[in-house]
Design a protein around this motif. Structure first.
Motif, PDB file in Angstrom:
ATOM      1  N   VAL A 166     -82.019  33.016  -7.448  1.00 44.63           N
ATOM      2  CA  VAL A 166     -81.008  32.845  -8.044  1.00 44.63           C
ATOM      3  C   VAL A 166     -81.115  32.757  -9.567  1.00 44.63           C
ATOM      4  N   ASP A 167     -80.518  33.525 -10.495  1.00 43.95           N
ATOM      5  CA  ASP A 167     -80.469  33.849 -11.807  1.00 43.95           C
ATOM      6  C   ASP A 167     -79.438  32.950 -12.497  1.00 43.95           C
ATOM      7  N   VAL A 168     -79.744  32.044 -13.373  1.00 40.04           N
ATOM      8  CA  VAL A 168     -78.788  31.440 -14.243  1.00 40.04           C
ATOM      9  C   VAL A 168     -78.964  31.832 -15.879  1.00 40.04           C
ATOM     10  N   GLU A 169     -77.734  32.316 -16.393  1.00 38.12           N
ATOM     11  CA  GLU A 169     -77.883  32.952 -17.759  1.00 38.12           C
ATOM     12  C   GLU A 169     -77.077  31.827 -18.427  1.00 38.12           C
ATOM     13  N   GLN A 225     -84.731  32.042 -13.717  1.00 41.80           N
ATOM     14  CA  GLN A 225     -84.892  32.486 -12.606  1.00 41.80           C
ATOM     15  C   GLN A 225     -85.357  31.449 -11.489  1.00 41.80           C
ATOM     16  N   PHE A 226     -84.851  31.293 -10.648  1.00 40.31           N
ATOM     17  CA  PHE A 226     -85.212  30.345  -9.498  1.00 40.31           C
ATOM     18  C   PHE A 226     -85.542  31.081  -8.221  1.00 40.31           C
ATOM     19  N   SER A 227     -86.701  31.048  -7.454  1.00 38.92           N
ATOM     20  CA  SER A 227     -86.681  31.491  -6.304  1.00 38.92           C
ATOM     21  C   SER A 227     -85.814  31.081  -5.097  1.00 38.92           C
ATOM     22  N   ALA A 228     -85.268  31.919  -4.321  1.00 33.14           N
ATOM     23  CA  ALA A 228     -84.358  31.302  -3.447  1.00 33.14           C
ATOM     24  C   ALA A 228     -84.936  30.484  -2.061  1.00 33.14           C
ATOM     25  N   ASP A 229     -86.465  30.959  -2.176  1.00 36.68           N
ATOM     26  CA  ASP A 229     -87.311  30.376  -0.821  1.00 36.68           C
ATOM     27  C   ASP A 229     -87.586  28.891  -1.283  1.00 36.68           C
ATOM     28  N   SER A 230     -87.592  28.769  -2.649  1.00 30.62           N
ATOM     29  CA  SER A 230     -87.826  27.259  -2.883  1.00 30.62           C
ATOM     30  C   SER A 230     -86.633  26.387  -3.212  1.00 30.62           C
ATOM     31  N   LEU A 231     -85.444  27.008  -3.515  1.00 27.68           N
ATOM     32  CA  LEU A 231     -84.186  26.165  -3.496  1.00 27.68           C
ATOM     33  C   LEU A 231     -83.609  25.855  -2.239  1.00 27.68           C
TER      34      LEU A 231
END
Length: 392
Positions: free
Chosen positions: A384-387, A270-276
């Motif tokens: 952004v979730d990456v599975e 799981q990635f924070s959209a505010d940092s990506l």
């Protein structure tokens, strides 16, 4: 006291837009200032002005100088992504004309300046480009000066006229950075000349706009660590047995070494959209690329059948805009993993879920007005979730 219908209509529209601003955008509000310079084209009717001074249809020929440089100094407050309130000072330039009449010659000059208050609407087309539209009121002072052989006999040589009227405009906006914007606009001012006749002045201009403190938030990426199985508990010490004579040594066949354990696949990241991503954009920031590089390194040497990238937004803003933003961000992450990290494009999919899959609960983050506290509370939803699905 008479109420100007244009002023009353604009005031009602402005109150309604301010009350509903939180429903349209998840962008922060901010103040801005700017300078506009361009060319003005007068469409005031000098023929009617001359006839008002010299008598109906008294002029036999006319000469015009109907273009000049116009400028505007302005400041505003961006209520949300779509609506701003803007006001300032304008000078539309100086214009001149000459008229010939049986009674002599008439030379006229007039200058227009004033103040304005506009509602400015913005419709984003891309991360950089947006359409603009404006509707406002302006209080203009038109100063005239007349001379020539026909001037005299009761003609006021220096009249002026003040009036509140409408102005409209359309244009385009380009964002060089969050703090430097460029606008190209066409505007029309409805005016009254110095002797009571109405007309228009059209302005075609370029503007530089400088938002104050409009910066993307810096956040550290929230990355869930890969699951690692706990180490097995040590076996209990064996109970000592009575000593027996050692048997004769027996030759043992060589034993092949055990293969190294297969790398553990990260199940879901799981990635924070505010940092990506940058401020309300879908271009991946340097910190975001570093987080995605770390993730792709963990996949190296692993067998997987599918990598699913899901973009998510918070509930602020329109659902249609949030859906498009989440899809653009999911596509950007997929593109980076394929082109930069070397993942197989056939095994990577991207989908935008908009605001339909929040992490927070309604009772956790109450309200709909876009405030710093609510934006911070809803931060887990912007992600952004990456599975990763392991190879079977």
């Amino acid at each position: 006291m008479k109420t100007n219908p244009a002023l009353r209509l604009l005031s009602i529209a402005g109150i309604g837009l301010v009350m509903t601003q939180a429903a349209w955008s998840q962008e922060d509000s901010y103040y801005y200032g700017g300078l506009s310079v361009g060319q003005s084209h007068s469409a005031l009717d000098e023929q009617a002005t001359s006839n008002s001074l010299l008598g109906a249809y008294a002029t036999s020929s006319m000469g015009h100088e109907q273009q000049d440089t116009a400028y505007r100094l302005f400041g505003g407050y961006q209520l949300n992504r779509n609506i701003a309130i803007e006001g300032g000072y304008f000078n539309l330039g100086k214009f001149s004309y000459s008229a010939n009449a049986p009674s002599g010659t008439l030379n006229g000059k007039y200058e227009v300046e004033g103040i304005h208050l506009d509602l400015v609407g913005t419709a984003p087309l891309t991360d950089k480009f947006a359409l603009l539209g404006r509707l406002g009121i302006q209080y203009a002072n038109t100063r005239d000066a007349f001379n020539g052989t026909a001037v005299g006999g009761g003609i006021n040589a220096s009249p002026n006229e003040r009036e509140t009227n409408l102005k409209v405009g359309v244009g385009m906006q380009y964002a060089f950075t969050p703090n430097v914007l460029l606008r190209g606009e066409a505007e029309r001012y409805r005016l009254k000349d110095g002797v009571g006749n109405h007309g228009d002045v059209n302005v075609f201009s370029m503007s530089l706009v400088f938002p104050f403190g409009r910066q993307a938030r810096e956040r550290v990426a929230t990355v869930s660590p890969a699951y690692v199985a706990p180490a097995p508990a040590p076996s209990p010490a064996p109970t000592p047995m009575p000593m027996e004579p050692a048997p004769a040594p027996v030759a043992l066949a060589p034993v092949a070494p055990m293969p190294p354990p297969a790398p553990v696949l990260p199940k879901r990241m799981q990635f924070s959209a505010d940092s990506l991503f940058g401020f309300d954009q879908s271009g991946i920031r340097p910190d975001g690329r570093a987080a995605l590089d770390t993730f792709s390194q963990e996949l190296k040497g692993s067998s997987y059948s599918q990598v699913r990238v899901e973009g998510n937004t918070d509930r602020l803003g329109s659902s249609d805009y949030n859906q498009k933003l989440s899809q653009r961000r999911a596509d950007a992450v997929k593109q980076y993993l394929v082109t930069t990290s070397g993942l197989d494009a056939a095994k990577v999919s991207a989908i935008g879920r908009g605001e339909t899959n929040p992490v927070t609960k309604p009772e956790d983050c109450k309200g709909n007005k876009t405030t710093p506290a609510l934006i911070t509370c809803l931060q887990p939803d912007r992600r952004v979730d990456v599975e990763v699905e392991a190879q079977r």
